[in-house]
Enzyme design. Structure first.
Site, PDB file in Angstrom:
ATOM      1  N   PRO A 224       0.833  -1.204   0.000  1.00 50.12           N
ATOM      2  CG  PRO A 224       0.024  -0.995   2.187  1.00 50.12           C
ATOM      3  CD  PRO A 224       0.761  -1.935   1.276  1.00 50.12           C
ATOM      4  CG  ASP A 225       1.098   5.857  -1.660  1.00 46.11           C
ATOM      5  OD1 ASP A 225       1.943   6.104  -0.776  1.00 46.11           O
ATOM      6  OD2 ASP A 225       0.749   6.674  -2.518  1.00 46.11           O
ATOM      7  CG  PHE A 226       3.577   3.452   3.995  1.00 45.15           C
ATOM      8  CD1 PHE A 226       4.279   4.238   4.888  1.00 45.15           C
ATOM      9  CD2 PHE A 226       4.276   2.766   3.009  1.00 45.15           C
ATOM     10  CE1 PHE A 226       5.648   4.341   4.791  1.00 45.15           C
ATOM     11  CE2 PHE A 226       5.643   2.875   2.905  1.00 45.15           C
ATOM     12  CZ  PHE A 226       6.338   3.667   3.793  1.00 45.15           C
ATOM     13  NE  ARG A 227       6.736   7.831   2.791  1.00 51.05           N
ATOM     14  CZ  ARG A 227       7.598   8.308   3.688  1.00 51.05           C
ATOM     15  NH1 ARG A 227       7.488   9.531   4.129  1.00 51.05           N
ATOM     16  NH2 ARG A 227       8.580   7.586   4.137  1.00 51.05           N
TER      17      ARG A 227
ATOM     18  CG  ASP B 259       9.421  -1.663  -2.199  1.00 51.21           C
ATOM     19  OD1 ASP B 259      10.451  -1.683  -2.919  1.00 51.21           O
ATOM     20  OD2 ASP B 259       8.369  -1.085  -2.546  1.00 51.21           O
TER      21      ASP B 259
ATOM     22  CG  ASN C 183       8.981   2.830  -3.525  1.00 53.52           C
ATOM     23  OD1 ASN C 183       8.336   3.779  -3.089  1.00 53.52           O
ATOM     24  ND2 ASN C 183       8.787   2.329  -4.727  1.00 53.52           N
TER      25      ASN C 183
ATOM     26  CG  HIS D 159      11.918   8.252   1.797  1.00 48.05           C
ATOM     27  ND1 HIS D 159      10.694   8.284   1.181  1.00 48.05           N
ATOM     28  CD2 HIS D 159      12.261   9.540   2.029  1.00 48.05           C
ATOM     29  CE1 HIS D 159      10.320   9.565   1.042  1.00 48.05           C
ATOM     30  NE2 HIS D 159      11.253  10.330   1.539  1.00 48.05           N
TER      31      HIS D 159
END
Ligand code: ZN
Length: 258
Positions: free
Chosen positions: A39-42, A111, A109, A126
């Site tokens: 998910p695009d958690f931002r 991930d 990302n 990040h």
């Protein structure tokens, strides 16, 4: 998303720009990993940072005050990330790199999907989950074993040397961006003549700084994002489409740099 004719003309334009570039830099965000189930958690209203606010647990202050709360907050996202596989968007960037067009992928990302897909040069502005550091003695260890152990036993990871709390090397709200990585990312943004921005709407932060820097240096911007971005007006090609559809379409049929 745009009508199909606009998407296909954007893709043709992007191919042309990349083929004629000397140095293309890719700049990626959450939208490139959402097709992998992360998910695009931002984003407001979706994922973990609902309403666009960073909960205290996801900030460096929250982490320092309540590591357990941080790890509870992280657990669902971590589960998704560790189960995710690279998708055709990541793979298309690998093809463009192996053909000699993309020199570096700069990503917001954490991930690791670019590396897992096979991208050779990745700058993670990040931070990364691939390393963890003790907040007491600064011992650094590979992050994945630490995080996998946490998901199995749900105990806050502790340093084997001093017993301090281990923190994954991701940049939390309130933390500085990694200085050396940002230095290299700015250098890449200044050196490129094409910047391929994919899966980010560039709302502030390092992505918009880097896109602005490249644009000021006369680099041509290609924007691939489902929704309009602040940089559409400056871009030489705009493709409002899923990155996992648009990027493979751009790479398809291209041959390596002669
Ligand atoms: Zn320690």
């Amino acid at each position: 998303m745009s009508p199909p004719s606009e998407i296909s003309s954007g893709i043709e334009r992007a191919k042309e720009l990349i083929v004629h570039s000397h140095c293309t830099v890719a700049l990626t965000g959450a939208g490139i990993s959402t097709p992998s189930g992360i998910p695009d958690f931002r984003s407001p209203g979706t994922g973990l940072w609902a309403r666009g606010e960073v909960p205290r647990a996801g900030s460096i202050h929250g982490f320092a005050a309540d590591p357990e709360g941080f790890y509870d907050w992280l657990a669902p996202l971590l589960t998704r990330i560790l189960a995710a596989q690279p998708n055709p968007a990541h793979e298309a960037l690998v093809s463009l790199e192996s053909m000699g067009y993309i020199k570096v992928v700069v990503t917001q990302n954490v991930d690791m999907l670019h590396q897992r897909a096979g991208s050779e040069r990745v700058l993670e502005v990040h931070g990364t989950l691939a390393q963890a550091t003790c907040i007491c003695c600064y011992a650094a260890v590979p992050g994945l074993p630490v995080l996998e152990r946490f998901l199995a036993d749900r105990q806050v990871p502790r340093c084997e040397r001093c017993g301090g709390v281990m923190k994954p090397n991701v940049i939390l709200a309130g933390e500085q961006l990694p200085a050396l990585v940002m230095l290299e990312a700015r250098r890449a943004a200044r050196a490129c003549d094409v910047m391929l921005v994919a899966g980010t709407s560039l709302p502030g932060g390092p992505a918009s700084e880097l896109a602005e820097l490249a644009s000021r240096r006369q680099a041509q911007l290609i924007v691939v994002n489902r929704a309009p971005t602040l940089f559409d007006a400056l871009a030489a090609a705009v493709i409002h489409e899923d990155a996992a559809i648009a990027l493979p379409a751009i790479a398809q049929g291209m041959s390596g740099r002669p």
